[in-house]
Design an enzyme around this catalytic site. Structure first.
Site, PDB file in Angstrom:
ATOM      1  N   PHE A   1       0.855  -1.193   0.000  1.00 38.40           N
ATOM      2  CA  PHE A   1       0.000   0.000   0.000  1.00 38.40           C
ATOM      3  C   PHE A   1       0.883   1.233   0.000  1.00 38.40           C
ATOM      4  O   PHE A   1       1.741   1.403   0.861  1.00 38.40           O
ATOM      5  CB  PHE A   1      -0.927   0.036   1.218  1.00 38.40           C
ATOM      6  CG  PHE A   1      -1.870   1.212   1.169  1.00 38.40           C
ATOM      7  CD1 PHE A   1      -3.026   1.159   0.406  1.00 38.40           C
ATOM      8  CD2 PHE A   1      -1.573   2.387   1.842  1.00 38.40           C
ATOM      9  CE1 PHE A   1      -3.871   2.265   0.316  1.00 38.40           C
ATOM     10  CE2 PHE A   1      -2.419   3.492   1.760  1.00 38.40           C
ATOM     11  CZ  PHE A   1      -3.573   3.425   1.003  1.00 38.40           C
TER      12      PHE A   1
ATOM     13  N   ASP B   1       9.225   2.418   1.696  1.00 42.05           N
ATOM     14  CA  ASP B   1       8.072   3.198   2.135  1.00 42.05           C
ATOM     15  C   ASP B   1       7.909   2.933   3.629  1.00 42.05           C
ATOM     16  O   ASP B   1       7.403   1.893   4.034  1.00 42.05           O
ATOM     17  CB  ASP B   1       6.821   2.780   1.348  1.00 42.05           C
ATOM     18  CG  ASP B   1       5.584   3.553   1.798  1.00 42.05           C
ATOM     19  OD1 ASP B   1       5.626   4.186   2.870  1.00 42.05           O
ATOM     20  OD2 ASP B   1       4.562   3.502   1.080  1.00 42.05           O
TER      21      ASP B   1
ATOM     22  N   LYS C   1       2.812  10.027   7.918  1.00 48.90           N
ATOM     23  CA  LYS C   1       2.023   9.673   9.114  1.00 48.90           C
ATOM     24  C   LYS C   1       2.494  10.335  10.427  1.00 48.90           C
ATOM     25  O   LYS C   1       2.035  11.412  10.749  1.00 48.90           O
ATOM     26  CB  LYS C   1       1.896   8.162   9.228  1.00 48.90           C
ATOM     27  CG  LYS C   1       0.959   7.632   8.127  1.00 48.90           C
ATOM     28  CD  LYS C   1       0.355   6.297   8.421  1.00 48.90           C
ATOM     29  CE  LYS C   1      -0.837   6.043   7.524  1.00 48.90           C
ATOM     30  NZ  LYS C   1      -0.572   5.214   6.353  1.00 48.90           N
TER      31      LYS C   1
HETATM   32  C1  PLP Z   1      -0.814   5.442   4.865  1.00 52.70           C
HETATM   33  C2  PLP Z   1       0.239   5.010   3.935  1.00 52.70           C
HETATM   34  C3  PLP Z   1       0.516   5.711   2.745  1.00 52.70           C
HETATM   35  C4  PLP Z   1      -0.313   6.869   2.272  1.00 52.70           C
HETATM   36  O1  PLP Z   1      -0.246   7.956   3.148  1.00 52.70           O
HETATM   37  P1  PLP Z   1      -1.310   9.147   3.001  1.00 52.70           P
HETATM   38  O2  PLP Z   1      -0.780  10.173   3.968  1.00 52.70           O
HETATM   39  O3  PLP Z   1      -2.633   8.598   3.377  1.00 52.70           O
HETATM   40  O4  PLP Z   1      -1.258   9.600   1.605  1.00 52.70           O
HETATM   41  C5  PLP Z   1       1.578   5.291   1.978  1.00 52.70           C
HETATM   42  N1  PLP Z   1       2.318   4.237   2.335  1.00 52.70           N
HETATM   43  C6  PLP Z   1       2.079   3.531   3.463  1.00 52.70           C
HETATM   44  C7  PLP Z   1       2.950   2.379   3.816  1.00 52.70           C
HETATM   45  C8  PLP Z   1       1.019   3.884   4.288  1.00 52.70           C
HETATM   46  O5  PLP Z   1       0.757   3.170   5.379  1.00 52.70           O
END
Ligand code: PLP
Length: 398
Positions: free
Chosen positions: A138, A223, A252
């Protein structure tokens, strides 16, 4: 105004993008939040791994609010001091040499995609633009980040997606080797998949991936939007695996609850972006940068992360006991204070039963109960949450 009244008003005017729970929250402090009717909840979601310092952290609020009076925004046409200090701090604390600021996780991933493509374009030409991504990953909802996300259910109706993404199973080295051809410029992965069900990288996997990428001058992107910033008991999750990436996305928890994203990169990779090649109007603004600086100071204070690791071990032990007690739990996975309980059936009734008893937890992938308590939680509060979780499991699966 009852909860139902608010829901009715909200459902008339908000776009219907979330299956929100029937809960209207008005206040938070530490590991607890309160709803509009005064009911208290223990929060094991922490705004989806955003409120790592809990709710209403005084130091973050003070630093950010003082900056709101001092200077809120000037755009990136000028230098501002909090941004410089924050970038220096991120560089000091990580593998990276340079930082780009944006406003969310998806934006940080977008920036990573652009940086890697451009790096490769300049060195090897436009043919080499593919990015290998993981199934079940994700990376966010903007079109580029969505195209990198290995879950077809999120793609429905949004095609055509951005071309150039190849998907392989996570933790499958032969599959990755097979996909690494001369058209590949980068590999993108979460050291611990979050939304995909709390799936940690296998020991050794990341080292092998690192090696393969280095041999081919393919950029490795981590990520760490969810698993970074102390969540796993290390400032960055990759520290557990003894590897560093070339590029890393953060967001986050970065600004202690306020929206901020960042792209970190080595000098060599970062060189691909030059004036005019990428930008963000709000990115790294003074108030948000003060919030992030303060938040980082707390996360990296002596002993803080060590405590998180201890609490994580404790939580792991308790969750494994819970698994013995409840055969519906198939597997317990995680690291630090990021855990998933895989059930052999639908998890939403457990989420509902927890909420009714005053505990907020999340369910991802339909059957994985995800626990992301604030990192500042103490053992007694962890126990309170676990007791409610056990009661909810018992009530749901008698
Ligand atoms: C939440 C998340 C995103 C996206 O972040 P947003 O601030 O909602 O755009 C991307 N990568 C990972 C691993 C995430 O958990």
């Amino acid at each position: 105004m009852t909860k139902q009244d608010w829901k009715t008003r909200a459902d008339k005017v908000l776009m219907n993008t979330y299956a929100r729970q029937p809960l209207v929250l008005v206040r938070g402090k530490g590991c607890r939040v309160w709803d509009a009717e005064g009911k208290e909840y223990l929060d094991f979601v922490a705004g989806l791994a955003v409120c790592n310092l809990g709710h209403g952290n005084f130091e973050v609020a003070k630093a950010a609010s003082a900056q709101l009076y001092q200077l809120v925004h000037v755009s990136n046409l000028y230098y501002t001091t909090p941004m410089v200090e924050l970038a220096e701090e991120l560089v000091r604390l990580s593998f990276a040499d340079r930082v780009f600021f944006c406003n969310s996780g998806a934006e940080a991933v977008e920036a990573a995609i652009k940086l890697c493509r451009r790096y490769s374009h300049e060195k090897y030409g436009p043919e080499r633009h593919r990015i290998i991504c993981m199934q079940n990953s994700f990376h966010g909802r903007t079109l580029g980040a969505l195209s990198a996300t290995g879950q077809e259910k999120f793609w429905q109706g949004f095609g055509p997606l951005l071309p150039g993404f190849v998907f392989v199973p996570f933790n499958d080295l032969p599959a990755l080797k097979g996909a690494l051809d001369e058209k590949v410029c980068a590999v993108l992965l979460e050291p611990i998949q979050g939304e995909g069900g709390v799936n940690p990288a296998d020991p050794g996997y990341l080292k092998e991936v690192r090696q393969l990428c280095r041999e081919r001058d393919v950029l490795l992107i981590f990520d760490e939007v969810q698993c970074g910033l102390g969540r796993t008991g290390r400032l960055f999750a990759h520290e557990h695996f003894g590897v560093t990436p070339d590029v890393m996305a953060l967001a986050k928890a970065l600004a202690g609850g306020l929206p901020m994203g960042a792209l970190l990169a080595t000098e060599a990779a970062a060189g691909a972006l030059v004036p005019g090649s990428h930008a963000s109007t709000f990115g790294g603004g003074p108030a948000i940068a003060m919030a992030a600086l303060t938040s980082l100071k707390i996360l990296t204070a002596p002993g803080f992360l060590e405590e998180v690791r201890k609490k994580g071990k404790y939580l792991q032990k308790k969750l494994e006991q819970l698994k013995q007690q409840f055969p519906v739990i198939q597997e317990v996975r995680g690291l630090g204070l990021m855990w998933g309980l895989e059930l052999d059936r639908e998890g939403t009734p457990v989420v509902d039963a927890c909420r009714e008893r005053g505990l907020l937890v999340n369910c991802t992938q339909g059957n994985i109960i995800r626990l992301l308590p604030p990192l500042v939680i103490d053992l007694a509060t962890l126990d309170q949450g676990l007791t409610i979780l056990a009661q909810a499991l018992k009530a749901t699966f008698p």
